[in-house]
Scaffold this motif. Sequence first.
Motif, PDB file in Angstrom:
ATOM      1  N   LYS A 250      30.086  89.292  32.488  1.00  0.00           N
ATOM      2  CA  LYS A 250      28.691  88.910  32.509  1.00  0.00           C
ATOM      3  C   LYS A 250      28.548  87.412  32.759  1.00  0.00           C
ATOM      4  N   VAL A 251      27.388  87.036  33.261  1.00  0.00           N
ATOM      5  CA  VAL A 251      27.092  85.631  33.557  1.00  0.00           C
ATOM      6  C   VAL A 251      26.174  85.072  32.485  1.00  0.00           C
ATOM      7  N   THR A 252      26.501  83.880  31.997  1.00  0.00           N
ATOM      8  CA  THR A 252      25.650  83.165  31.045  1.00  0.00           C
ATOM      9  C   THR A 252      25.023  81.975  31.762  1.00  0.00           C
ATOM     10  N   LEU A 253      23.690  81.948  31.841  1.00  0.00           N
ATOM     11  CA  LEU A 253      23.001  80.868  32.542  1.00  0.00           C
ATOM     12  C   LEU A 253      22.945  79.620  31.663  1.00  0.00           C
ATOM     13  N   PRO A 254      22.870  78.426  32.266  1.00  0.00           N
ATOM     14  CA  PRO A 254      22.896  77.177  31.496  1.00  0.00           C
ATOM     15  C   PRO A 254      21.606  76.951  30.709  1.00  0.00           C
ATOM     16  N   GLU A 255      21.697  76.050  29.732  1.00  0.00           N
ATOM     17  CA  GLU A 255      20.572  75.703  28.863  1.00  0.00           C
ATOM     18  C   GLU A 255      19.487  74.984  29.671  1.00  0.00           C
ATOM     19  N   ASP A 256      18.214  75.350  29.469  1.00  0.00           N
ATOM     20  CA  ASP A 256      17.115  74.662  30.154  1.00  0.00           C
ATOM     21  C   ASP A 256      15.892  74.459  29.258  1.00  0.00           C
ATOM     22  N   LYS A 257      16.039  74.696  27.937  1.00  0.00           N
ATOM     23  CA  LYS A 257      14.910  74.529  27.028  1.00  0.00           C
ATOM     24  C   LYS A 257      14.680  73.038  26.762  1.00  0.00           C
ATOM     25  N   HIS A 258      13.449  72.615  26.907  1.00  0.00           N
ATOM     26  CA  HIS A 258      13.117  71.209  26.706  1.00  0.00           C
ATOM     27  C   HIS A 258      11.748  71.087  26.046  1.00  0.00           C
ATOM     28  N   ASN A 259      11.448  69.912  25.554  1.00  0.00           N
ATOM     29  CA  ASN A 259      10.165  69.650  24.903  1.00  0.00           C
ATOM     30  C   ASN A 259       9.170  69.114  25.916  1.00  0.00           C
ATOM     31  N   GLU A 260       7.909  69.454  25.719  1.00  0.00           N
ATOM     32  CA  GLU A 260       6.851  68.958  26.602  1.00  0.00           C
ATOM     33  C   GLU A 260       5.722  68.391  25.764  1.00  0.00           C
ATOM     34  N   ILE A 261       5.106  67.320  26.264  1.00  0.00           N
ATOM     35  CA  ILE A 261       3.948  66.743  25.580  1.00  0.00           C
ATOM     36  C   ILE A 261       2.678  67.410  26.090  1.00  0.00           C
ATOM     37  N   ALA A 262       1.579  67.135  25.408  1.00  0.00           N
ATOM     38  CA  ALA A 262       0.314  67.817  25.735  1.00  0.00           C
ATOM     39  C   ALA A 262      -0.236  67.400  27.091  1.00  0.00           C
ATOM     40  N   ASP A 263       0.057  66.202  27.511  1.00  0.00           N
ATOM     41  CA  ASP A 263      -0.463  65.696  28.787  1.00  0.00           C
ATOM     42  C   ASP A 263       0.011  66.592  29.936  1.00  0.00           C
ATOM     43  N   ASP A 264      -0.930  67.028  30.793  1.00  0.00           N
ATOM     44  CA  ASP A 264      -0.626  67.959  31.886  1.00  0.00           C
ATOM     45  C   ASP A 264      -0.398  67.212  33.186  1.00  0.00           C
TER      46      ASP A 264
ATOM     47  N   VAL B  90       7.882  63.636  34.730  1.00  0.00           N
ATOM     48  CA  VAL B  90       8.500  63.082  33.520  1.00  0.00           C
ATOM     49  C   VAL B  90       8.184  61.583  33.459  1.00  0.00           C
ATOM     50  N   LYS B  91       8.090  61.079  32.223  1.00  0.00           N
ATOM     51  CA  LYS B  91       7.776  59.664  32.013  1.00  0.00           C
ATOM     52  C   LYS B  91       8.899  58.983  31.244  1.00  0.00           C
TER      53      LYS B  91
ATOM     54  N   LEU C 120      17.091  65.673  32.359  1.00  0.00           N
ATOM     55  CA  LEU C 120      16.441  64.360  32.331  1.00  0.00           C
ATOM     56  C   LEU C 120      16.048  63.981  30.910  1.00  0.00           C
ATOM     57  N   GLU C 121      15.594  64.954  30.165  1.00  0.00           N
ATOM     58  CA  GLU C 121      15.240  64.684  28.762  1.00  0.00           C
ATOM     59  C   GLU C 121      16.484  64.292  27.967  1.00  0.00           C
ATOM     60  N   LYS C 122      17.604  64.984  28.217  1.00  0.00           N
ATOM     61  CA  LYS C 122      18.811  64.777  27.418  1.00  0.00           C
ATOM     62  C   LYS C 122      19.590  63.537  27.834  1.00  0.00           C
ATOM     63  N   TYR C 123      19.672  63.276  29.142  1.00  0.00           N
ATOM     64  CA  TYR C 123      20.555  62.206  29.602  1.00  0.00           C
ATOM     65  C   TYR C 123      19.809  61.011  30.215  1.00  0.00           C
ATOM     66  N   ALA C 124      18.488  61.080  30.301  1.00  0.00           N
ATOM     67  CA  ALA C 124      17.717  59.936  30.801  1.00  0.00           C
ATOM     68  C   ALA C 124      16.563  59.597  29.859  1.00  0.00           C
ATOM     69  N   ASN C 125      16.565  60.247  28.679  1.00  0.00           N
ATOM     70  CA  ASN C 125      15.529  59.997  27.661  1.00  0.00           C
ATOM     71  C   ASN C 125      14.117  60.176  28.213  1.00  0.00           C
ATOM     72  N   ALA C 126      13.938  61.093  29.111  1.00  0.00           N
ATOM     73  CA  ALA C 126      12.643  61.319  29.745  1.00  0.00           C
ATOM     74  C   ALA C 126      11.710  62.104  28.834  1.00  0.00           C
ATOM     75  N   THR C 127      10.426  61.864  28.992  1.00  0.00           N
ATOM     76  CA  THR C 127       9.383  62.643  28.320  1.00  0.00           C
ATOM     77  C   THR C 127       8.776  63.573  29.364  1.00  0.00           C
ATOM     78  N   VAL C 128       8.828  64.883  29.099  1.00  0.00           N
ATOM     79  CA  VAL C 128       8.377  65.871  30.079  1.00  0.00           C
ATOM     80  C   VAL C 128       6.932  66.231  29.826  1.00  0.00           C
ATOM     81  N   LEU C 129       6.093  66.143  30.900  1.00  0.00           N
ATOM     82  CA  LEU C 129       4.686  66.538  30.791  1.00  0.00           C
ATOM     83  C   LEU C 129       4.580  68.060  30.888  1.00  0.00           C
ATOM     84  N   SER C 130       3.546  68.591  30.293  1.00  0.00           N
ATOM     85  CA  SER C 130       3.333  70.040  30.355  1.00  0.00           C
ATOM     86  C   SER C 130       2.726  70.436  31.697  1.00  0.00           C
ATOM     87  N   GLY C 131       2.666  71.740  31.918  1.00  0.00           N
ATOM     88  CA  GLY C 131       2.039  72.268  33.128  1.00  0.00           C
ATOM     89  C   GLY C 131       2.907  72.092  34.359  1.00  0.00           C
TER      90      GLY C 131
END
Length: 788
Positions: A189-203, A225-226, A383-394
């Motif tokens: 079987k294939v296990t896909l890589p991790e992609d869960k990240h946090n998002e802020i309310a700003d769209d 991302v910011k 980007l969140e993990k290795y560039a300290n990025a903040t991910v926008l929602s939407g």
Amino acid sequence: MISLNWVKDYVDIEKEDLKELAVKVTKAGVNVEKVINNHIDNLVIGEVLECAMHPDSDHLHICQVNIGSSTTQIVCGAPNVKAGIKVLVALPGCVLPGDFEIKAGKIRGQESNGMICALFELGVEEKTEETYAKGIEVLETDLEPGTDANIHLGTDDTLYELDIHKHRNNDCYYHIGFAYEIASILGKKVTLPEDKHNEIADDVNNHIALKVETEKCPYYTAKMVKGVEIKESPDFIKKRLISAGMRPINNVVDISNYVMLEYGQPLHFFDKNKLGDNILVRQAKENETIITLDGQKRDLLTSDIVITDGEKPVCIAGVMGGENTDVDENTKDILIESAIFNAVSIRYTSSRLDLRSEASIRYGKGLSFEYTDAAMERACYLLEKYANATVLSGIAKHDTIDKREKIVKFKTKEVSTLLGLELTDQDVETELDRLMFDYKLDKDTFTVTIPRRRLDIDPNVNDIAEEIGRLYGYENLSSTLPRIPTRRGVYVGDVGIRKEISRRLRTLGLNEVKNYTLTSPDMASKFRYEEKNQITLPNPMSSDKSVIRTSLLPSLINNYEYNKARNIKDINIYEIAKTYDSSYNEDTKISILMKGNYLVNEWQHTIVKCDFYCLKGIVENLLDYLGFKNRYTFEACEAPEMHPGITAKILLDRNEIGIIGRVHPSYKKDEVYIAEISMTALYNAKIKPLKFKEASKYPEIIKDVAFVVENNVESEVIKSQIKKSGGRLLDSIDVFDLYENIEAGKKSIAYKLVFKDSSRTLSDEEVMEIFNKIISEVESKIGAKLRS
């Protein structure tokens, strides 16, 4: 190039022999051209404990180096070597690039048991003035002395160089796709890589307005991302990019390339502050230009797809970004593009601009929208993990892509027939499970849903059989001769009847000729018995080929003149060709010309001359052969360029289908006989199935009779009356004598009548009764007189 260390993230191959695995992959249809192992044996991490100058040199150093199991002495000439640093040590027996083997020895009288290495000496870095001046590589690592240095360098990887068939599409051009291939082969079987990240309310839609004005972009998504921090990439990303043949730049650019090699989906990162608040995807305008990331000015065509800020281009879609929105060390906010563009258009633009990149190759092979979305999420995670990025929602999205599932239904027997195997339903289920294709089995019918990652598979049983066959193993297919139902190849339709007619006419001693469809106005004006309007070409290549034929007869006359001029006296020819009238109605005609002798037997002094009746016999033989016996007649007529007393029209089922007769002496002095029949009319006429009857076992009775009639009475009229009066016992009627001018204005025609019955022997009395009835009715109804 596929990194097996990378593939290990998705499928368990830890215990696999990678060379044997390469053989299995090749047998399954994906050719592993080369297995590359960059591991350098006897290369370890060392720690310099002491460093002193060489007594006989002003630049060499004598170092005591901890290599884990012991401390050894190495002479080193690098200017940056010193005590307390960790270094790369090639021990005796280590073979460096260029087949340079390290051996223990003495350097200016001092023992040296190895070599402290620079990166360019290991082939990891290119040798330049800068890298040479830098000296040996000083390591910043927690790895203990004596540890295999390949772990630190990333050269402990095994790479597969693939030769992928053009029909295999994009799935083996990225690591997750290749992981699915290996998993299918190994039944894992294939296990896909991790992609869960946090998002802020700003769209993201609050910051960008997306508009697409070209059909060549069916799918376009963008996230933002910011606050990114531009810095060096983590070691695992750098090592994997290097293994794949790409140069690490910084964490943001490297993440873009990393995701592309992982999911096969190229991404593009725009500096949001340079880009502005609009994205417009459209076709390039006439004379529009862009300066690409390589600093080159590119002239665009209207066939190119461009990404614009609403006005000017900022990226050549799928090929290369623009210099005006590139990510640099000052970038903080990034807009991420993940899209699908028309594959043909990308290939054309890339080739024209000579910009063949890793991204354009993948865009040019087609992409799955599911991985377009997955690659976006994976990029945000990294980007969140290795560039300290903040991910926008939407997500800003344009979507016109066809999302219908590719579904195919088939039975195991169909797959078995295609592969030449005897498979069971369980065999098919096993292979579909290995392929990770969703399916249902209802009674004996499989319903399979083809995953969108496999763009190369169409929803038909042939493609499914190929997938099952390659996993089952082509080497397991038994060599057998194909068993398929065969049938005799025959000509059908109008081609079939044309071949039959041509074969029959050749059998009857005629030779076929071929002439141009185009003829001269003078020739086209002859033999206009059908009075069809002709097509005259507006720009003919010559005047003698300016009119399209409505009759083949003028061309045959031309053939006759050509042969006569060369002293050929006996001419028996035919042509079958298409004619056209001014309304472009097509009519295929059969034309025959005869002149001179038809048959000559000099030994027995037998000669059969060509005349009207000889030609008529050939036409009758042809029509009988085609199955039109007793359905055709000949009726006297007049026609242009034809002898008024020796011309008849040919009727089939009372419809005119052609003409027969002698060419008028004023047109041709020689006795030339011609006939022309519409093959189209013969083809369209229904032919009744042939009926066969047993030959009579009983004797026949023959009676001869001759009638004297007026010269204007046709023989067919008399034959018709004889047939009607003779009834079923009259088997055949043949004319065997014609005596003209027997009396003033009269002629005598003699007939042979054959009587027989298939079930009994006829008596003379009953035959004479019918015979007398025939004579009586012919005399009374036609006005004939029995010749004594």
